[in-house]
Motif scaffolding. Sequence first.
Motif, mmCIF file in Angstrom:
data_model
loop_
_atom_site.group_PDB
_atom_site.id
_atom_site.type_symbol
_atom_site.label_atom_id
_atom_site.label_comp_id
_atom_site.label_asym_id
_atom_site.label_seq_id
_atom_site.Cartn_x
_atom_site.Cartn_y
_atom_site.Cartn_z
ATOM 1 N N LEU A 24 -14.125 -21.513 -0.752
ATOM 2 C CA LEU A 24 -14.504 -20.108 -0.623
ATOM 3 C C LEU A 24 -13.564 -19.411 0.351
ATOM 4 O O LEU A 24 -13.063 -20.028 1.287
ATOM 5 N N GLY A 25 -13.393 -18.145 0.118
ATOM 6 C CA GLY A 25 -12.576 -17.365 1.036
ATOM 7 C C GLY A 25 -12.783 -15.882 0.806
ATOM 8 O O GLY A 25 -13.602 -15.459 -0.008
ATOM 9 N N PHE A 26 -11.983 -15.104 1.540
ATOM 10 C CA PHE A 26 -12.015 -13.651 1.381
ATOM 11 C C PHE A 26 -10.581 -13.146 1.472
ATOM 12 O O PHE A 26 -10.169 -12.473 2.388
ATOM 13 N N ASP A 61 -14.239 -16.082 -4.274
ATOM 14 C CA ASP A 61 -13.842 -15.103 -3.278
ATOM 15 C C ASP A 61 -15.019 -14.188 -2.956
ATOM 16 O O ASP A 61 -15.579 -13.551 -3.842
ATOM 17 N N VAL A 62 -15.394 -14.159 -1.683
ATOM 18 C CA VAL A 62 -16.551 -13.380 -1.235
ATOM 19 C C VAL A 62 -16.165 -12.003 -0.699
ATOM 20 O O VAL A 62 -16.962 -11.350 -0.036
ATOM 21 N N SER A 63 -14.949 -11.563 -1.001
ATOM 22 C CA SER A 63 -14.483 -10.261 -0.508
ATOM 23 C C SER A 63 -15.376 -9.117 -0.981
ATOM 24 O O SER A 63 -15.634 -8.171 -0.247
ATOM 25 N N GLU A 64 -15.826 -9.183 -2.195
ATOM 26 C CA GLU A 64 -16.725 -8.184 -2.779
ATOM 27 C C GLU A 64 -18.016 -8.898 -3.178
ATOM 28 O O GLU A 64 -17.992 -10.046 -3.596
ATOM 29 N N LYS A 65 -19.117 -8.233 -3.066
ATOM 30 C CA LYS A 65 -20.409 -8.762 -3.516
ATOM 31 C C LYS A 65 -20.675 -10.161 -2.941
ATOM 32 O O LYS A 65 -20.857 -11.132 -3.677
ATOM 33 N N PHE A 66 -20.698 -10.243 -1.630
ATOM 34 C CA PHE A 66 -20.883 -11.514 -0.914
ATOM 35 C C PHE A 66 -22.090 -12.287 -1.439
ATOM 36 O O PHE A 66 -21.985 -13.456 -1.808
ATOM 37 N N VAL A 67 -23.247 -11.652 -1.485
ATOM 38 C CA VAL A 67 -24.483 -12.333 -1.880
ATOM 39 C C VAL A 67 -24.392 -12.837 -3.322
ATOM 40 O O VAL A 67 -24.769 -13.972 -3.616
ATOM 41 N N ASN A 68 -23.868 -12.016 -4.218
ATOM 42 C CA ASN A 68 -23.728 -12.425 -5.623
ATOM 43 C C ASN A 68 -22.784 -13.622 -5.749
ATOM 44 O O ASN A 68 -23.041 -14.534 -6.547
ATOM 45 N N THR A 69 -21.713 -13.613 -4.981
ATOM 46 C CA THR A 69 -20.759 -14.713 -5.040
ATOM 47 C C THR A 69 -21.368 -15.990 -4.478
ATOM 48 O O THR A 69 -21.133 -17.085 -5.007
ATOM 49 N N ILE A 70 -22.170 -15.867 -3.435
ATOM 50 C CA ILE A 70 -22.883 -17.032 -2.897
ATOM 51 C C ILE A 70 -23.801 -17.598 -3.974
ATOM 52 O O ILE A 70 -23.842 -18.810 -4.215
ATOM 53 N N ASP A 71 -24.528 -16.733 -4.659
ATOM 54 C CA ASP A 71 -25.420 -17.172 -5.743
ATOM 55 C C ASP A 71 -24.629 -17.841 -6.871
ATOM 56 O O ASP A 71 -25.055 -18.867 -7.410
ATOM 57 N N ASP A 72 -23.473 -17.284 -7.231
ATOM 58 C CA ASP A 72 -22.625 -17.881 -8.267
ATOM 59 C C ASP A 72 -22.142 -19.273 -7.854
ATOM 60 O O ASP A 72 -22.078 -20.188 -8.678
ATOM 61 N N SER A 128 -15.740 -26.120 0.945
ATOM 62 C CA SER A 128 -14.798 -25.812 2.017
ATOM 63 C C SER A 128 -14.282 -24.391 1.860
ATOM 64 O O SER A 128 -14.608 -23.690 0.904
ATOM 65 N N GLY A 129 -13.477 -23.986 2.819
ATOM 66 C CA GLY A 129 -12.897 -22.655 2.776
ATOM 67 C C GLY A 129 -12.851 -22.025 4.150
ATOM 68 O O GLY A 129 -12.990 -22.697 5.171
ATOM 69 N N ALA A 130 -12.676 -20.747 4.149
ATOM 70 C CA ALA A 130 -12.498 -19.992 5.383
ATOM 71 C C ALA A 130 -13.795 -19.863 6.168
ATOM 72 O O ALA A 130 -14.892 -19.852 5.609
ATOM 73 N N SER A 131 -13.643 -19.752 7.474
ATOM 74 C CA SER A 131 -14.757 -19.434 8.356
ATOM 75 C C SER A 131 -15.345 -18.096 7.936
ATOM 76 O O SER A 131 -14.629 -17.152 7.635
ATOM 77 N N ARG A 132 -16.670 -18.021 7.862
ATOM 78 C CA ARG A 132 -17.403 -16.801 7.526
ATOM 79 C C ARG A 132 -17.385 -16.483 6.038
ATOM 80 O O ARG A 132 -17.607 -15.338 5.629
ATOM 81 N N ALA A 133 -17.139 -17.504 5.207
ATOM 82 C CA ALA A 133 -17.137 -17.294 3.761
ATOM 83 C C ALA A 133 -18.461 -17.698 3.115
ATOM 84 O O ALA A 133 -18.645 -17.496 1.926
ATOM 85 N N GLY A 134 -19.392 -18.294 3.892
ATOM 86 C CA GLY A 134 -20.707 -18.629 3.358
ATOM 87 C C GLY A 134 -20.934 -20.102 3.069
ATOM 88 O O GLY A 134 -21.907 -20.463 2.407
ATOM 89 N N LYS A 135 -20.085 -20.973 3.569
ATOM 90 C CA LYS A 135 -20.204 -22.410 3.293
ATOM 91 C C LYS A 135 -21.535 -22.992 3.747
ATOM 92 O O LYS A 135 -22.182 -23.730 3.009
ATOM 93 N N THR A 136 -21.949 -22.664 4.956
ATOM 94 C CA THR A 136 -23.200 -23.212 5.489
ATOM 95 C C THR A 136 -24.405 -22.666 4.740
ATOM 96 O O THR A 136 -25.351 -23.413 4.447
ATOM 97 N N ILE A 137 -24.387 -21.395 4.401
ATOM 98 C CA ILE A 137 -25.476 -20.802 3.623
ATOM 99 C C ILE A 137 -25.639 -21.580 2.315
ATOM 100 O O ILE A 137 -26.753 -21.957 1.931
#
Length: 184
Positions: free
Chosen positions: A106-108, A166-177, A6-15
């Motif tokens: 997740l959030g930003f 938090d996906v504020s920085e390094k979005f892709v890396n945080t998604i991978d984490d 869960s988390g904010a819209s556009r934080a990468g939940k669906t990905i």
Amino acid sequence: MLYLISGASRAGKTIIAKKISAQKGMSYLSLDWLIMGFTNGIPEYGLHDMLFPDEIAQRFWSFFKSMIESMLWSDVDYIIEGEAMLPELIIELIKKHPDKLKVCFLGFADTSVSKKVKEIKDFSSKKNDWLIEKTDEYIIDHVKNMIVHSQKIKKSCKENNLKYFDVSEKFVNTIDDTIEYFML
């Protein structure tokens, strides 16, 4: 095991849900689909997609909690993602079923509006993307609301000892984490 994202819209939940689904061979459910079912199918319930995420989560909680408990009783493996969860609500189920739920938010909370708006415009899919057709003013307002929502989620995760990414920085890396967190 139920995986709740869960988390904010556009934080990468669906990905994240899609990638975990592919890697684990599990189905996933987007809470957006359920909320749109309420919005368009039973509007008299007053649960609709134009509410703020925390209000949706509060109104949706008794239904969602019952659904999760039924899934846990049935011992199914599933991924559920969407905004309609709050740390302060989901903690009740985690305490009751600690070995059957894996949850993260997740959030930003630490980004600028202009940076997130640019990210949305640069990386959003043109196909089936509800936000991309909105005006710049609408997107800016949405991002501002999601930053505030992210800050609330981050605080509540800390208070409830829940995992927050938090996906504020390094979005892709945080998604991978985040995916790695679920794969352990």
